[in-house]
Design a protein around this motif. Structure first.
Motif, PDB file in Angstrom:
ATOM      1  N   GLU A 270      -3.698 -20.028 -15.873  1.00  0.00           N
ATOM      2  CA  GLU A 270      -3.340 -20.835 -14.702  1.00  0.00           C
ATOM      3  C   GLU A 270      -4.363 -21.576 -14.090  1.00  0.00           C
ATOM      4  O   GLU A 270      -4.160 -22.892 -13.659  1.00  0.00           O
ATOM      5  CB  GLU A 270      -2.446 -20.075 -14.040  1.00  0.00           C
TER       6      GLU A 270
ATOM      7  N   GLU B 147      -5.503 -25.664 -13.682  1.00  0.00           N
ATOM      8  CA  GLU B 147      -5.550 -26.589 -12.760  1.00  0.00           C
ATOM      9  C   GLU B 147      -6.760 -27.087 -12.349  1.00  0.00           C
ATOM     10  O   GLU B 147      -7.311 -28.174 -11.789  1.00  0.00           O
ATOM     11  CB  GLU B 147      -5.152 -25.373 -11.551  1.00  0.00           C
ATOM     12  N   TYR B 148      -7.979 -26.494 -13.054  1.00  0.00           N
ATOM     13  CA  TYR B 148      -9.343 -26.821 -12.789  1.00  0.00           C
ATOM     14  C   TYR B 148     -10.107 -27.281 -13.815  1.00  0.00           C
ATOM     15  O   TYR B 148     -11.087 -28.243 -13.559  1.00  0.00           O
ATOM     16  CB  TYR B 148      -9.956 -25.652 -11.725  1.00  0.00           C
TER      17      TYR B 148
END
Length: 457
Positions: A448, A452-453
């Motif tokens: 996750e 996202e990054y």
């Protein structure tokens, strides 16, 4: 009126023997009045029947055995404390040296204080942002923690200490934050550097400074950290402030302790330091922490320069037992021009897990921290292999790790002594560096967070 004694029998270096005394106690303060009316101060080190062995705060020159008088004051050393101490500079005995007025104390406190009752301690768990990526991102400082900096002679621990003092803050709170900065056995130039550094940036407004110079008496050096912690306890537990205490240099303090111990002809322990060095350091370090029933806290960063860069020297060795981790400065990184030269792999903050994560820093902090440690360790191994076998012997992935290690030192660890990075910026730099490696290598980060990054910062 204190009783006066004209029974000085002997003066030997910083020690003086007074005979025929009555009702005098250990650690009591005294005054010596010379024939010309000048007064000097002393402290009782030992009582043997009616004999008192006292330690002089000033030089012994000019003390005439027959014409000088001694008065014992019936109290131990005290510090007059007040909120007006903020923005002021004092000497090692709590006297103003910044041309400002005397402090009008709200109370007078015994500087020896007491270690905090373990049952009354609150567990440290709030993140303190220092603005230094290698600390905030990887060896996080938590409010109420004791986190020493292990340095070596000639390494820039003064610059790092001043930077942390200027930049440190507790995020997400409006509670007042203060810094108590105590310097022991430093040169006039170093003292000037600290004072000017704080004045230029305005940090002096929330700082109390105690400065003991190298040419000041050893007994004053022993009192300096206790003065600082007494001021910190007043601000933290009576004025509900977050207080960061920085003590530099603990090595000079321990050397002063050794000097006084030798003058008293005590049996020496390791490297000539007194056998009670551990206990003595603990009486300083254990005054830090958080207390039940008080919003205030004392977070402690002692700085010590390891003689010959030796971690097994008694001072860093014993300090490591009493405190919760260490930040280690590296001579190799310093030679490479990395500033601050923090060696993140042997450095450790034992409480970092308690001060990071969702609601404190960011949910991805722990994962990225572990991945950065692992990738940097492998990158350093790859670079060592490259030195021995040459670059051709490395696999493509090892070359990427070697590239990562260089970028990590130059971009993440090295930031200079004026850059103040918030935790978001530190995490962003970490993600940018991890993007050098293929996603399949980042096994310590949850999917996750990668979604996202990774590759997006």
């Amino acid at each position: 009126m204190p009783k006066e004694y004209r029974t000085i029998q002997e003066v030997a270096g910083p020690l003086m023997l007074v005979t025929g005394v009555e009702d005098v106690t250990y650690d009591e303060l005294g005054e010596i009045e010379l024939a010309n009316g000048e007064t000097r101060r002393c402290k009782v080190l030992e009582i043997d029947g009616n004999n008192a062995l006292v330690q002089l705060f000033e030089p012994a020159a000019g003390i005439n055995l027959s014409n000088s008088k001694v008065r014992f004051l019936g109290r131990s050393m005290e510090l007059g404390v007040s909120e007006d101490m903020l923005s002021r500079v004092f000497d090692g005995l709590g006297r103003p040296i910044d041309d400002g007025p005397e402090i009008l104390p709200e109370a007078r406190k015994d500087i020896n204080g007491l270690a905090m009752n373990p049952a009354a301690r609150v567990y440290p768990e709030e993140f303190i942002q220092t603005g230094v990526s290698a600390i905030d991102g990887l060896n996080t400082l938590v409010r109420g923690q004791k986190l020493p900096i292990f340095s070596g002679s000639g390494l820039p621990h003064a610059d790092l200490g001043a930077q942390i003092a200027r930049q440190a803050k507790v995020r997400g709170t409006s509670e007042p934050f203060a810094v108590v900065f105590a310097a022991m056995g430093i040169t006039f130039e170093e003292s000037n550097f600290f004072i000017e550094s704080f004045r230029e940036t305005g940090a002096i407004d929330r700082t109390v400074m105690f400065v003991n110079l190298a040419n000041d008496p050893a007994i004053e050096r022993i009192s300096t950290p206790r003065m600082a912690l007494t001021a910190a306890e007043f601000l933290a537990f009576e004025k509900n402030m977050h207080v960061l205490v920085i003590l530099t240099d603990i090595t000079n303090y321990a050397d002063a302790l050794r000097e006084v111990s030798a003058a008293r002809k005590e049996v020496p322990g390791r490297r000539g330091y007194p056998g009670y060095l551990y206990t003595d350091l603990a009486t300083i370090y254990e005054r830090a922490g958080r207390q039940q029933g008080s919003n205030g806290s004392i977070t402690l960063i002692p700085i010590l320069s390891m003689p010959e860069d030796d971690k097994t020297h008694p001072i860093p060795d014993l300090t490591g037992y009493i405190t919760e981790g260490q930040i280690i400065l590296s001579r190799d990184l310093y030679r490479k021009g990395v500033a601050p030269p923090i060696d993140v792999l042997p450095s450790l903050s034992r409480l970092k897990d308690k001060g990071i994560g969702k609601g404190k820093t960011r949910a991805d902090h722990a994962n990225t921290m572990n991945q950065l440690f692992a990738a940097y360790a492998r990158g350093k191994d790859a670079k060592e292999l490259m030195v021995v076998l040459g670059e051709a012997a490395l696999t493509d992935i090892d070359k990427l790790y070697a590239k990562f290690a260089d970028a990590f030192e130059n971009e993440y660890v090295s930031q200079g002594y004026t850059a103040n990075r918030d935790i978001e910026e530190t995490l962003a730099i970490g993600w940018r560096l991890l993007s050098i490696l293929p996603r399949s290598e980042l096994k310590r980060i949850k999917d996750e967070f990668l979604d996202e990054y990774y590759g997006k910062v």
